[in-house]
Write a protein that holds these residues in place. Structure first.
Motif, mmCIF file in Angstrom:
data_model
loop_
_atom_site.group_PDB
_atom_site.id
_atom_site.type_symbol
_atom_site.label_atom_id
_atom_site.label_comp_id
_atom_site.label_asym_id
_atom_site.label_seq_id
_atom_site.Cartn_x
_atom_site.Cartn_y
_atom_site.Cartn_z
ATOM 1 N N UNK A 82 0.819 -1.208 0.000
ATOM 2 C CA UNK A 82 0.000 0.000 0.000
ATOM 3 C C UNK A 82 0.850 1.253 0.000
ATOM 4 N N UNK A 83 1.942 1.232 0.772
ATOM 5 C CA UNK A 83 2.877 2.360 0.771
ATOM 6 C C UNK A 83 3.620 2.463 -0.557
ATOM 7 N N UNK A 84 3.978 1.293 -1.111
ATOM 8 C CA UNK A 84 4.689 1.290 -2.393
ATOM 9 C C UNK A 84 3.808 1.826 -3.517
ATOM 10 N N UNK A 85 2.509 1.640 -3.392
ATOM 11 C CA UNK A 85 1.584 2.127 -4.421
ATOM 12 C C UNK A 85 1.672 3.647 -4.572
ATOM 13 N N UNK A 86 1.822 4.337 -3.434
ATOM 14 C CA UNK A 86 1.925 5.787 -3.485
ATOM 15 C C UNK A 86 3.233 6.243 -4.114
ATOM 16 N N UNK A 87 4.202 5.338 -4.208
ATOM 17 C CA UNK A 87 5.549 5.703 -4.653
ATOM 18 C C UNK A 87 5.856 5.245 -6.070
ATOM 19 N N UNK A 88 4.822 4.900 -6.841
ATOM 20 C CA UNK A 88 5.037 4.596 -8.258
ATOM 21 C C UNK A 88 5.051 3.139 -8.631
ATOM 22 N N UNK A 89 4.648 2.232 -7.733
ATOM 23 C CA UNK A 89 4.660 0.804 -8.045
ATOM 24 C C UNK A 89 3.803 0.486 -9.263
ATOM 25 N N UNK A 90 2.575 1.035 -9.300
ATOM 26 C CA UNK A 90 1.660 0.714 -10.401
ATOM 27 C C UNK A 90 2.250 1.136 -11.752
ATOM 28 N N UNK A 91 2.832 2.317 -11.798
ATOM 29 C CA UNK A 91 3.401 2.816 -13.051
ATOM 30 C C UNK A 91 4.572 1.963 -13.510
ATOM 31 N N UNK A 92 5.464 1.631 -12.576
ATOM 32 C CA UNK A 92 6.668 0.870 -12.942
ATOM 33 C C UNK A 92 6.350 -0.559 -13.377
ATOM 34 N N UNK A 93 5.301 -1.155 -12.787
ATOM 35 C CA UNK A 93 4.927 -2.523 -13.154
ATOM 36 C C UNK A 93 3.905 -2.552 -14.280
ATOM 37 N N UNK A 94 3.440 -1.408 -14.709
ATOM 38 C CA UNK A 94 2.458 -1.348 -15.790
ATOM 39 C C UNK A 94 1.079 -1.825 -15.366
ATOM 40 N N UNK A 95 0.721 -1.617 -14.095
ATOM 41 C CA UNK A 95 -0.584 -2.055 -13.601
ATOM 42 C C UNK A 95 -1.658 -1.061 -14.016
ATOM 43 N N UNK A 96 -2.760 -1.587 -14.534
ATOM 44 C CA UNK A 96 -3.867 -0.750 -14.968
ATOM 45 C C UNK A 96 -5.182 -1.333 -14.475
ATOM 46 N N UNK A 97 -6.198 -0.490 -14.398
ATOM 47 C CA UNK A 97 -7.529 -0.949 -14.020
ATOM 48 C C UNK A 97 -7.536 -1.665 -12.686
ATOM 49 N N UNK A 98 -7.919 -2.944 -12.720
ATOM 50 C CA UNK A 98 -8.033 -3.743 -11.491
ATOM 51 C C UNK A 98 -6.794 -4.585 -11.209
ATOM 52 N N UNK A 99 -5.694 -4.312 -11.898
ATOM 53 C CA UNK A 99 -4.480 -5.125 -11.722
ATOM 54 C C UNK A 99 -3.976 -5.084 -10.275
ATOM 55 N N UNK A 100 -4.015 -3.919 -9.647
ATOM 56 C CA UNK A 100 -3.549 -3.804 -8.257
ATOM 57 C C UNK A 100 -4.389 -4.681 -7.347
ATOM 58 N N UNK A 101 -5.709 -4.686 -7.548
ATOM 59 C CA UNK A 101 -6.588 -5.529 -6.739
ATOM 60 C C UNK A 101 -6.288 -7.007 -6.972
ATOM 61 N N UNK A 102 -5.936 -7.355 -8.203
ATOM 62 C CA UNK A 102 -5.593 -8.748 -8.516
ATOM 63 C C UNK A 102 -4.346 -9.185 -7.763
ATOM 64 N N UNK A 103 -3.334 -8.319 -7.740
ATOM 65 C CA UNK A 103 -2.098 -8.635 -7.018
ATOM 66 C C UNK A 103 -2.379 -8.835 -5.530
#
Length: 513
Positions: A82-103
């Motif tokens: 959750x902390x990493x999400x604020x620091x660019x995790x989604x962008x660097x891993x190419x997560x879109x839409x519901x990808x974060x919820x899937x992880x």
């Protein structure tokens, strides 16, 4: 005053007598205040309180710190995403839409699958070895997450992390039930489970400090969070191999008399049981899994975990929607006060639960505190009001981990049934955790009315469920009082093994709410 001398086996001269189906206490060495035991194991006197208090303090100092620190980093390693999400995790891993919820969801799939098997393995191997081993495993796995580069790798590492962490929460609860009486257990569980909200607070501070670094080895930005926190976990787990004592009989810091007394005080309230640590047994395992109070309590943990884990994973995101103009570091730090406040409230609730020897009442109270928080989330978009609501949610929800596991442990008898009951409760709880990963969806932002409405509904259901459960336990205890004589008559023809396998069906057993 020396502790009572107690034998783990009945003397051979008494073996043919039905009265020998309980733990044998040498009367000539029994100190004043020790329990005399009925034929089927029910204590009729209290243990000497002063001697017991001294022993309990000694156990507290040697047991609680190690498991608390291990669970602190277990929770941090689980929720630092959750902390990493604020620091660019989604962008660097190419997560879109519901990808974060899937992880997030993948973690709970393995967590649920391995929950009960892991707790059975903890019993067989021994928690003194098993808990440090799995802690070492999830520490290494956390470090590995710093090097994932796409969603497939992220899901694979989170699946492994869930499998390893599955054994920690129920394993520690089972481990502590070897040392504490059922009335004492809830506060001791709280002393390590409070590491959950503390981890939320400490994790935010630690993440902010880590992000202030330029780099750590070959890692940068969010990668440093996983690398540094994982390495800390590895170091602590290696220390735990030397500091975690498996059971009273192996504790080098207890005298022989204290070891006997530690065993005696646990056995004094186990109706129909003649051994502290029994062998793995299918009938008693099933008694633990299908205990009616345990199953109902497991459903309560399922419902509240939608709130607890949702808060853990999404509080940084919620804070970002409340204070969108603040810097990332400030947003991280704003997650700290709700967790800190929640930690103090949790300790207070569990302390009263210990002193009053009540758990169910405090679960009703906990959800009653949470409900106004979600009403605020649904009723207003005022930033300060919504931030205050996070304090109410944290204060009311985090005590359930200790309360539910203590209630499941208190309402079985044997060590095998207790291991199974705790594992089942936590397994259900993590089904709630899986649901929580889909409770706050991107399309529902920024105010998340669906997620907040779901949590309002689950906590309202908890209030109703715990009230009904308390009523049922009182009614069934009265029924057991009326049928006690007939139950004891039926035991006259039962073997020792059959009496042991009765567990909570024993006529002397009474539900504890």
């Amino acid at each position: 005053m020396s502790p009572t001398k107690i034998h783990s086996e009945v003397p051979s001269s008494m073996a043919s007598s039905k009265s020998a189906q309980v733990e044998y206490i040498e009367k000539e060495n029994t100190p004043e205040g020790s329990p005399a035991r009925l034929r089927h194991g029910q204590a009729v006197q209290q243990l000497d309180e002063a001697a017991e208090s001294r022993l309990r303090r000694k156990i507290d100092l040697h047991i609680v710190p190690t498991v608390a620190i291990l669970y602190l980093f277990c929770f941090i390693d689980r929720t630092n995403i959750g902390n990493a999400r604020l620091s660019g995790l989604e962008k660097d891993l190419g997560l879109k839409g519901y990808d974060y919820n899937t992880v997030l969801s993948v973690f709970y799939v393995s967590y649920i699958i391995f929950e009960i098997p892991s707790n059975m393995a903890c019993k067989v191997i021994g928690p003194g070895w098993y808990l440090p081993a799995v802690s070492l495993g999830f520490g290494v796995t956390t470090v590995a997450f710093a090097f994932v580069r796409d969603i497939n790798a992220a899901c694979g590492v989170r699946f492994l992390l869930g499998a390893l962490e599955a054994g920690v929460l129920p394993g520690v609860a089972y481990y502590m039930s070897r040392w504490y009486r059922r009335g004492e257990l809830v506060f001791r569980l709280c002393l390590y489970i409070v590491m959950g909200p503390f981890a939320g607070a400490f994790g935010g501070v630690l993440a902010s400090a880590i992000l202030s670094l330029d780099h750590f080895g070959g890692t940068r930005s969010w990668e440093m969070i996983f690398a540094i926190e994982g390495i800390i976990t590895v170091g602590l787990s290696c220390i735990a191999f030397f500091t975690l004592t498996d059971r009273p009989e192996t504790a080098r810091w207890l005298s022989p008399e204290e070891k006997q007394f530690a065993t005696q005080r646990i056995l004094s309230e186990r109706v129909g049981s003649t051994e502290l640590l029994d062998k793995l047994d299918v009938p008693k395992t099933l008694r633990g899994i299908f205990n009616p109070v345990g199953l109902t309590t497991a459903v309560v943990l399922l419902l509240i975990n939608i709130t607890v884990q949702g808060l853990a994973f999404f509080l940084p995101t919620i804070v970002r929607t409340i204070f969108p103009d603040r810097s990332v570091v400030t947003q991280q730090l704003l997650t700290v006060p709700p967790y800190t406040f929640g930690s103090f409230v949790v300790l207070t609730i569990c302390w009263f639960s210990w002193k009053l020897d009540r758990r169910n009442y405090f679960m009703t109270l906990g959800s009653s505190i949470v409900i106004p928080g979600y009403i605020i989330f649904l009723a207003t978009t005022n930033s300060m009001a919504r931030y205050i609501a996070t304090f109410l949610v944290a204060a009311g929800s985090f005590s359930f981990g200790a309360l539910t596991q203590a209630q499941s442990a208190a309402n079985v008898v044997s060590d095998t049934a207790r291991s199974a009951a705790i594992g089942t409760t936590v397994m259900f709880g993590n089904i709630g955790g899986l649901i929580s990963t889909w409770s706050f969806l991107p399309a529902d932002g920024p105010n998340y009315p669906v997620g907040n409405g779901l949590n309002l509904a689950t906590n309202s259901t908890i209030v109703l469920t715990t009230l009904l459960l308390g009523w049922w336990m009182r009614m069934d205890n009265k029924k057991r009082d009326r049928q006690s004589a007939a139950g004891h008559q039926a035991l006259q023809e039962a073997s020792e093994r059959q009496i042991h396998d009765l567990d909570w069906r024993h006529p002397d057993f009474r539900w504890k709410d």
